[in-house]
Design a protein around this motif. Sequence first.
Motif, PDB file in Angstrom:
ATOM      1  N   THR A 119       0.979  -1.349  -0.137  1.00  0.00           N
ATOM      2  CA  THR A 119      -0.134  -0.096  -0.140  1.00  0.00           C
ATOM      3  C   THR A 119       0.889   1.213   0.099  1.00  0.00           C
ATOM      4  O   THR A 119       1.986   1.337   0.578  1.00  0.00           O
ATOM      5  CB  THR A 119      -1.024   0.063   1.427  1.00  0.00           C
ATOM      6  N   ALA A 120       0.326   2.438  -0.581  1.00  0.00           N
ATOM      7  CA  ALA A 120       0.964   3.735  -0.514  1.00  0.00           C
ATOM      8  C   ALA A 120       1.059   4.156   0.745  1.00  0.00           C
ATOM      9  O   ALA A 120       0.411   3.896   1.897  1.00  0.00           O
ATOM     10  CB  ALA A 120       0.083   4.427  -1.453  1.00  0.00           C
ATOM     11  N   PRO A 121       2.137   4.951   1.090  1.00  0.00           N
ATOM     12  CA  PRO A 121       2.298   5.310   2.405  1.00  0.00           C
ATOM     13  C   PRO A 121       1.411   6.394   2.901  1.00  0.00           C
ATOM     14  O   PRO A 121       0.973   7.286   1.969  1.00  0.00           O
ATOM     15  CB  PRO A 121       3.896   6.142   2.535  1.00  0.00           C
ATOM     16  N   LEU A 122       1.049   6.530   3.982  1.00  0.00           N
ATOM     17  CA  LEU A 122      -0.163   7.525   4.662  1.00  0.00           C
ATOM     18  C   LEU A 122       0.596   8.754   4.431  1.00  0.00           C
ATOM     19  O   LEU A 122      -0.146   9.759   3.939  1.00  0.00           O
ATOM     20  CB  LEU A 122      -0.486   7.171   6.099  1.00  0.00           C
ATOM     21  N   TYR A 123       1.701   8.986   4.937  1.00  0.00           N
ATOM     22  CA  TYR A 123       2.344  10.375   4.641  1.00  0.00           C
ATOM     23  C   TYR A 123       3.444  10.303   3.377  1.00  0.00           C
ATOM     24  O   TYR A 123       4.442   9.583   3.441  1.00  0.00           O
ATOM     25  CB  TYR A 123       3.107  10.799   6.021  1.00  0.00           C
ATOM     26  N   ASN A 124       3.295  11.023   2.542  1.00  0.00           N
ATOM     27  CA  ASN A 124       4.070  11.003   1.327  1.00  0.00           C
ATOM     28  C   ASN A 124       4.583  12.436   1.108  1.00  0.00           C
ATOM     29  O   ASN A 124       4.242  13.356   1.770  1.00  0.00           O
ATOM     30  CB  ASN A 124       3.526  10.416  -0.063  1.00  0.00           C
ATOM     31  N   THR A 125       5.547  12.435   0.150  1.00  0.00           N
ATOM     32  CA  THR A 125       5.854  14.004  -0.291  1.00  0.00           C
ATOM     33  C   THR A 125       5.040  14.975  -0.810  1.00  0.00           C
ATOM     34  O   THR A 125       5.114  16.087  -0.017  1.00  0.00           O
ATOM     35  CB  THR A 125       7.132  13.713  -1.496  1.00  0.00           C
ATOM     36  N   GLU A 126       3.917  14.540  -1.398  1.00  0.00           N
ATOM     37  CA  GLU A 126       2.965  15.368  -1.847  1.00  0.00           C
ATOM     38  C   GLU A 126       2.215  16.000  -0.559  1.00  0.00           C
ATOM     39  O   GLU A 126       1.860  17.017  -0.465  1.00  0.00           O
ATOM     40  CB  GLU A 126       2.093  14.944  -3.002  1.00  0.00           C
ATOM     41  N   ILE A 127       1.849  14.968   0.274  1.00  0.00           N
ATOM     42  CA  ILE A 127       0.971  15.398   1.555  1.00  0.00           C
ATOM     43  C   ILE A 127       1.883  16.456   2.509  1.00  0.00           C
ATOM     44  O   ILE A 127       1.320  17.541   2.849  1.00  0.00           O
ATOM     45  CB  ILE A 127       0.750  14.361   2.270  1.00  0.00           C
ATOM     46  N   LEU A 128       3.077  16.041   2.273  1.00  0.00           N
ATOM     47  CA  LEU A 128       4.159  17.093   3.192  1.00  0.00           C
ATOM     48  C   LEU A 128       4.320  18.296   2.674  1.00  0.00           C
ATOM     49  O   LEU A 128       4.374  19.268   3.129  1.00  0.00           O
ATOM     50  CB  LEU A 128       5.274  16.389   3.474  1.00  0.00           C
ATOM     51  N   ARG A 129       4.290  18.349   1.035  1.00  0.00           N
ATOM     52  CA  ARG A 129       4.345  19.481   0.312  1.00  0.00           C
ATOM     53  C   ARG A 129       3.012  20.585   0.595  1.00  0.00           C
ATOM     54  O   ARG A 129       3.343  21.769   0.931  1.00  0.00           O
ATOM     55  CB  ARG A 129       4.640  19.378  -1.095  1.00  0.00           C
ATOM     56  N   LEU A 130       2.148  19.645   0.660  1.00  0.00           N
ATOM     57  CA  LEU A 130       0.756  20.447   0.690  1.00  0.00           C
ATOM     58  C   LEU A 130       0.579  21.144   2.077  1.00  0.00           C
ATOM     59  O   LEU A 130       0.287  22.202   2.351  1.00  0.00           O
ATOM     60  CB  LEU A 130      -0.360  19.725   0.329  1.00  0.00           C
TER      61      LEU A 130
ATOM     62  N   LEU B 286      -5.410  11.867  -3.463  1.00  0.00           N
ATOM     63  CA  LEU B 286      -4.194  11.858  -2.748  1.00  0.00           C
ATOM     64  C   LEU B 286      -4.529  11.212  -1.363  1.00  0.00           C
ATOM     65  O   LEU B 286      -3.480  10.665  -0.871  1.00  0.00           O
ATOM     66  CB  LEU B 286      -3.672  13.369  -2.349  1.00  0.00           C
ATOM     67  N   PHE B 287      -5.603  11.267  -0.698  1.00  0.00           N
ATOM     68  CA  PHE B 287      -5.734  10.798   0.727  1.00  0.00           C
ATOM     69  C   PHE B 287      -6.233   9.293   0.503  1.00  0.00           C
ATOM     70  O   PHE B 287      -6.563   8.636   1.600  1.00  0.00           O
ATOM     71  CB  PHE B 287      -6.888  11.685   1.369  1.00  0.00           C
ATOM     72  N   GLU B 288      -6.125   8.583  -0.668  1.00  0.00           N
ATOM     73  CA  GLU B 288      -6.541   7.149  -0.761  1.00  0.00           C
ATOM     74  C   GLU B 288      -5.920   6.444   0.285  1.00  0.00           C
ATOM     75  O   GLU B 288      -6.485   5.417   0.951  1.00  0.00           O
ATOM     76  CB  GLU B 288      -6.485   6.609  -1.972  1.00  0.00           C
ATOM     77  N   PRO B 289      -4.719   6.534   0.720  1.00  0.00           N
ATOM     78  CA  PRO B 289      -3.784   5.575   1.565  1.00  0.00           C
ATOM     79  C   PRO B 289      -4.348   5.731   2.963  1.00  0.00           C
ATOM     80  O   PRO B 289      -4.408   4.963   3.767  1.00  0.00           O
ATOM     81  CB  PRO B 289      -2.684   6.089   1.520  1.00  0.00           C
ATOM     82  N   ALA B 290      -5.426   7.031   3.095  1.00  0.00           N
ATOM     83  CA  ALA B 290      -5.784   7.017   4.596  1.00  0.00           C
ATOM     84  C   ALA B 290      -7.130   6.317   4.779  1.00  0.00           C
ATOM     85  O   ALA B 290      -7.564   6.295   6.207  1.00  0.00           O
ATOM     86  CB  ALA B 290      -6.118   8.472   4.823  1.00  0.00           C
ATOM     87  N   LEU B 291      -7.816   5.954   3.582  1.00  0.00           N
ATOM     88  CA  LEU B 291      -9.175   5.291   3.774  1.00  0.00           C
ATOM     89  C   LEU B 291      -9.104   4.196   4.762  1.00  0.00           C
ATOM     90  O   LEU B 291     -10.162   4.280   5.546  1.00  0.00           O
ATOM     91  CB  LEU B 291      -9.613   4.601   2.452  1.00  0.00           C
ATOM     92  N   PRO B 292      -8.224   3.414   4.930  1.00  0.00           N
ATOM     93  CA  PRO B 292      -8.398   2.178   5.878  1.00  0.00           C
ATOM     94  C   PRO B 292      -7.896   2.653   7.457  1.00  0.00           C
ATOM     95  O   PRO B 292      -8.256   2.142   8.245  1.00  0.00           O
ATOM     96  CB  PRO B 292      -7.378   1.248   5.591  1.00  0.00           C
ATOM     97  N   HIS B 293      -7.788   4.070   7.653  1.00  0.00           N
ATOM     98  CA  HIS B 293      -7.208   4.600   8.797  1.00  0.00           C
ATOM     99  C   HIS B 293      -8.346   5.531   9.281  1.00  0.00           C
ATOM    100  O   HIS B 293      -8.056   6.744   9.191  1.00  0.00           O
ATOM    101  CB  HIS B 293      -6.072   5.201   8.673  1.00  0.00           C
TER     102      HIS B 293
END
Length: 144
Positions: free
Chosen positions: A2-13, A110-117
Amino acid sequence: MTAPLYNTEILRLAATIPHHERLDAPMASVEKRSPVCGSRVTVDLDLDAEGRVAQLGLLVRACALGQASSSLMAAHAIGRSPEELAAARDALTGWLAGGNGPPDWPGLSLFEPALPHSARHASIRLAFEAAAEAAEAARAGRAG
């Protein structure tokens, strides 16, 4: 994998939130807080003569996900109607709860990795909830 919950784009935004200063005398101001993590987002806004968002100010005290969501909301809120903001809020809430596909708002996939959380969902929703509520309050105040 799975994609990481916190990624470069999340941190940039999270580091580049537009309209990150409060308005001096907004038509409406709403603060939303996540009881799960304590994140807080305050949205100030003014509507124009057509009832669309003309000015926006934010105070964001949230985790990186809440900051990134605030950034996406703020980047695309100017010119939107209260109905459009409410629709985005409702679509985001439904999607996070297991609905179909990401809302029609730039970047929210971009928040798709957060769906299970599910514990992270409240902070992602904060800016959209506050903006929709503030826009409706500003419209009601203008009509009164």
